[in-house]
Design a protein around this motif. Structure first.
Motif, short mmCIF file in Angstrom:
data_model
loop_
_atom_site.label_atom_id
_atom_site.label_comp_id
_atom_site.label_asym_id
_atom_site.label_seq_id
_atom_site.Cartn_x
_atom_site.Cartn_y
_atom_site.Cartn_z
N ASP A 18 5.27 -1.64 -4.60
CA ASP A 18 5.62 -0.90 -3.39
C ASP A 18 7.13 -0.94 -3.21
O ASP A 18 7.70 -2.03 -3.09
CB ASP A 18 4.95 -1.52 -2.16
CG ASP A 18 3.45 -1.64 -2.35
OD1 ASP A 18 2.81 -0.60 -2.56
OD2 ASP A 18 2.93 -2.76 -2.29
N VAL A 19 7.77 0.21 -3.16
CA VAL A 19 9.22 0.25 -2.95
C VAL A 19 9.63 1.66 -2.55
O VAL A 19 9.02 2.65 -2.95
CB VAL A 19 9.98 -0.21 -4.22
CG1 VAL A 19 9.84 0.79 -5.34
CG2 VAL A 19 11.43 -0.49 -3.94
N TYR A 20 10.64 1.73 -1.69
CA TYR A 20 11.29 3.00 -1.38
C TYR A 20 12.55 3.06 -2.22
O TYR A 20 13.19 2.04 -2.48
CB TYR A 20 11.71 3.07 0.09
CG TYR A 20 10.57 3.07 1.08
CD1 TYR A 20 9.57 4.03 1.04
CD2 TYR A 20 10.51 2.10 2.08
CE1 TYR A 20 8.54 4.03 1.97
CE2 TYR A 20 9.48 2.10 3.01
CZ TYR A 20 8.50 3.06 2.95
OH TYR A 20 7.49 3.06 3.86
N THR A 21 12.94 4.24 -2.65
CA THR A 21 14.19 4.39 -3.40
C THR A 21 15.07 5.43 -2.73
O THR A 21 14.59 6.38 -2.12
CB THR A 21 13.95 4.81 -4.86
OG1 THR A 21 13.27 6.07 -4.86
CG2 THR A 21 13.15 3.79 -5.61
N GLY B 212 0.80 -1.22 0.00
CA GLY B 212 0.00 0.00 0.00
C GLY B 212 0.83 1.27 0.00
O GLY B 212 0.28 2.36 -0.13
N THR B 213 2.13 1.16 0.13
CA THR B 213 2.99 2.34 0.15
C THR B 213 3.08 2.99 -1.22
O THR B 213 3.14 4.21 -1.34
CB THR B 213 4.41 1.96 0.62
OG1 THR B 213 4.32 1.35 1.88
CG2 THR B 213 5.31 3.17 0.69
N GLY B 214 3.12 2.19 -2.26
CA GLY B 214 3.32 2.71 -3.61
C GLY B 214 4.80 2.82 -3.91
O GLY B 214 5.65 2.40 -3.12
N ILE B 215 5.11 3.40 -5.03
CA ILE B 215 6.50 3.57 -5.42
C ILE B 215 6.93 4.97 -5.02
O ILE B 215 6.44 5.96 -5.57
CB ILE B 215 6.69 3.35 -6.93
CG1 ILE B 215 6.26 1.93 -7.30
CG2 ILE B 215 8.12 3.60 -7.35
CD1 ILE B 215 6.24 1.65 -8.77
#
Length: 146
Positions: free
Chosen positions: A86-89, A66-69
């Motif tokens: 969903d990923v943090y960069t 649910g975080t999204g990109i």
């Protein structure tokens, strides 16, 4: 009357075949994983992965469902096309050079397939202990000695 073939159309066809062949060669598998519990379909990268091209370093970190990109627009589009939801960069370096930034992101995504997660480990049967394996021999030797 002879048919005149336009050099522009043949050149265009050659270029399209060439680009199509290059696109086929650059297809890479992308492994996706879970953050937290393994419910539903995989939605994020399996572990932290990073890619570096020239002066740009891009790091992909798993994120909860649910975080999204969470990324800038260009890598965000690349990650969407890779099927990551969903990923943090994190990025470092000259990210204004878009080509290097996307190449670094592409390299990080391609490294996800090198990750071997526990669900992919093959089942190895536990070998019997030496006592169980050689029980008949030990029983015969024990009788002779007594």
């Amino acid at each position: 009357m002879e048919a005149v073939v336009s050099t522009q159309s043949t050149w265009k066809q050659w270029y399209q075949r060439r680009v199509h062949g290059m696109a086929k060669l650059t297809i890479i598998p992308v492994r996706r994983g879970y953050w937290g519990s393994a419910l539903g379909k995989p939605h994020t990268v399996p572990t932290k992965v990073s890619g570096k091209t020239a002066s740009v370093m891009c790091r992909l970190v798993p994120a909860p469902r649910g975080t999204g990109i969470v990324a800038s627009p260009a890598p965000k589009r690349l990650l969407q096309l890779a099927g990551i939801e969903d990923v943090y960069t994190q990025s470092k370096g000259q990210t204004a050079t878009m080509g290097n930034f996307l190449k670094a992101t592409f390299e990080a995504v391609s490294k996800t397939y090198a990750v071997l997660t526990p669900n992919l480990w093959e089942e190895v049967p536990v070998p019997p202990t030496p006592y169980v394996e050689h029980a008949t021999h030990l029983a015969r030797v024990g009788k002779k000695l007594h």
